[in-house]
Design an enzyme around this catalytic site. Structure first.
Site, PDB file in Angstrom:
ATOM      1  N   CYS A 103       0.831  -1.212   0.000  1.00  0.00           N
ATOM      2  CA  CYS A 103       0.000   0.000   0.000  1.00  0.00           C
ATOM      3  C   CYS A 103       0.867   1.263   0.000  1.00  0.00           C
ATOM      4  CB  CYS A 103      -0.982  -0.036   1.164  1.00  0.00           C
ATOM      5  SG  CYS A 103      -2.356   1.153   0.955  1.00  0.00           S
ATOM      6  N   HIS A 136      -4.255  -4.787  -0.331  1.00  0.00           N
ATOM      7  CA  HIS A 136      -4.113  -5.411   0.988  1.00  0.00           C
ATOM      8  C   HIS A 136      -4.605  -6.849   0.953  1.00  0.00           C
ATOM      9  CE1 HIS A 136      -2.997  -1.869   3.400  1.00  0.00           C
ATOM     10  NE2 HIS A 136      -3.814  -1.176   2.633  1.00  0.00           N
ATOM     11  N   GLU A 154      -3.485  -9.066   2.665  1.00  0.00           N
ATOM     12  CA  GLU A 154      -3.365  -9.571   4.042  1.00  0.00           C
ATOM     13  C   GLU A 154      -4.586  -9.273   4.896  1.00  0.00           C
ATOM     14  OE1 GLU A 154      -2.238  -5.287   4.552  1.00  0.00           O
ATOM     15  OE2 GLU A 154      -2.022  -6.818   2.994  1.00  0.00           O
TER      16      GLU A 154
END
Length: 283
Positions: free
Chosen positions: A120, A213, A215
């Protein structure tokens, strides 16, 4: 991997360092460790913090117990590094208070880490610092889960991927594909029609820049949406995230399988098979 490496019985844990710049550090730790643990390889994970910035949303006791300043770690070498996003993306890079220390860490990673994964804001910051790629403000927040097209499916980072995969995004700025493609040191490896550039590779996989993202936990975007809705009236729901785009219908999780694949492939093909057994030879 050559024959001598393939047949050796020497084993050591792979050393991964995480520079966690997110405000909710414990949440980010959990998200990343969940993905990193999805491998049979032994990992030794360390957390790095900035000396030039004091987090406001994490107990100081937690920081003291689990994190070390960069100055305490700069003589160590690591097989992999992850640099997270940070809530400063609407500032010019040079206006960020800890920018000088970030640049020092970025430079250090090139001689002390086998492969680094920038996420990011860190992806935009790394592209700017190393390759002079600018970021641009978006007319409205890129917020939701968006399909990504793989541009080079033969890359090991995409082993086992479908042709299209989903990735959560939550950002106010972007980098442009024309700037990436104009730089011969960079390879655009995934992008989306709605979200634009999503993954860039450099130095043969020693650097990956991921603008989204993968994750994120299933409820992260929902929490962000509810938090912002409580303090502002102009908040849009995250796109392609809630079932039928209705928050009352719950979340449709579409990215977890590829998130696990991406991190497993990064560890296996760009760290384990590339890092020297003698960690002091990294560089």
């Amino acid at each position: 991997m050559d024959n001598s490496r393939a047949h050796t019985q020497d084993i050591r844990p792979l050393r991964i360092v995480i520079l966690n710049l997110m405000p909710l550090k414990i949440t980010t730790e959990t998200d990343l460790i969940r993905l990193l643990s999805n491998t049979p390889l032994q990992l030794e994970i360390s957390f790095m913090k900035l000396k030039s910035h004091t987090p406001k949303n994490t107990p100081i006791e937690h920081m003291m117990m689990f994190y070390r300043d960069f100055a305490e770690m700069e003589n160590e070498k690591f097989d992999g590094m992850i640099v997270t996003g940070a809530p400063v993306e609407q500032l010019d890079f040079e206006a960020v208070g800890y920018w000088p220390e970030i640049c020092e860490i970025f430079d250090w990673s090139r001689t002390h880490v086998t492969s680094t994964l920038y996420i990011c804001w860190a992806a935009q910051a790394g592209l700017y610092h190393f390759y002079n790629i600018p970021k641009y403000p978006l007319p409205q927040k890129m917020f939701g889960v968006f399909p990504q097209q793989i541009l080079d499916p033969q890359l090991p980072i995409f082993r086992g991927f479908d042709d299209v995969f989903q990735m959560p995004h939550s950002r106010h700025t972007e980098v442009l594909s024309k700037d990436i493609l104009a730089n011969p040191e960079l390879t655009l490896i995934a992008e989306g029609d709605e979200c634009g550039v999503s993954m860039v590779m450099a130095r043969g996989g020693r650097e990956f820049f991921v603008t989204g993202h993968l994750e994120y936990a299933p409820d992260t975007l929902a929490k962000e949406y509810l938090r912002d809705k409580d303090i502002r009236t102009d908040v849009s729901i995250p796109l392609h995230y809630f079932r039928n785009d209705n928050p009352a219908s719950g979340v449709s999780v579409t990215w977890r399988a590829h998130a696990n694949l991406l991190y497993a492939n990064w560890i296996n093909y760009y760290i384990y098979q590339e890092t020297p057994f003698d960690i002091n030879k990294i560089g």
